[in-house]
Design a protein around this motif. Structure first.
Motif: not given
Length: 188
Positions: A75-93, A95-99
């Motif tokens: 609660p209060g700690l959010n994540a946006y997770w981007e995953d691309f199964s064929e690559e081991n680079w350029d994956r975004d994470l 993080l944000s606090r709040g709603d």
């Protein structure tokens, strides 16, 4: 712990903590240090909110399956997770606090899959040519959106209203959201 996972995220610090037999990495959010539970190359979410899975056929190394997920680590700690199964680079994470709902609107609104998310939740966009759904996203195929909330619930309606506000008055996506909400008010 997979060392490639640690290297792929410049915003995560490779300080490995074992809390209740779950590995955690460290990151800063709004100037404060937080610990992030991880496992098998992904962030562990306490609660998923919504996501999109897709296949990308851009040719060369950048082809294969991927996903984008918005959820709550705690609660209060959010994540946006981007995953691309064929690559081991350029994956975004991100993080944000709040709603969580506001964070989800921000992430979905910036995504090429925003119309797909709306269509998956409430339908009604597949017959509108100017809306970019699956087949209209160029190299993307099999785009599927999913949500862990009900669009008719308080949280779902708040998400839809805020997402619709990101579009202009003439946008077919905004019009569909407004129609859906109006249908609910008049008792579907």
């Amino acid at each position: 712990m997979d060392e490639d996972f640690i290297r792929r995220h410049d915003d995560l610090t490779p300080l490995l903590l074992d809390i209740n037999s779950i590995p955690h990495l460290a990151a800063t959010v709004d100037g404060d240090w937080v610990v992030i539970p991880v496992g098998d190359e992904e962030v562990r979410l306490n609660r998923g909110f919504l996501g999109v899975s897709y296949d990308f056929d851009g040719g060369g190394i950048s082809s294969g399956q991927g996903s984008r997920t918005v959820g709550e680590i705690r609660p209060g700690l959010n994540a946006y997770w981007e995953d691309f199964s064929e690559e081991n680079w350029d994956r975004d994470l991100t993080l944000s606090r709040g709603d969580l709902v506001g964070f989800a609107v921000e992430q979905v609104g910036a995504s090429p899959f925003a119309a797909n998310v709306v269509h998956a939740l409430i339908g009604g966009l597949d017959d509108i040519p100017e809306v970019g759904l699956e087949g209209d996203l160029g190299d993307y195929e099999d785009v599927e959106a999913f949500a862990d909330f009900e669009p008719d619930g308080e949280e779902g309606l708040r998400f839809l209203r805020a997402l619709g506000d990101r579009y202009g008055d003439e946008s077919p996506v905004r019009r569909r959201i407004e129609e859906y909400i109006a249908e609910g008010v008049t008792g579907r």
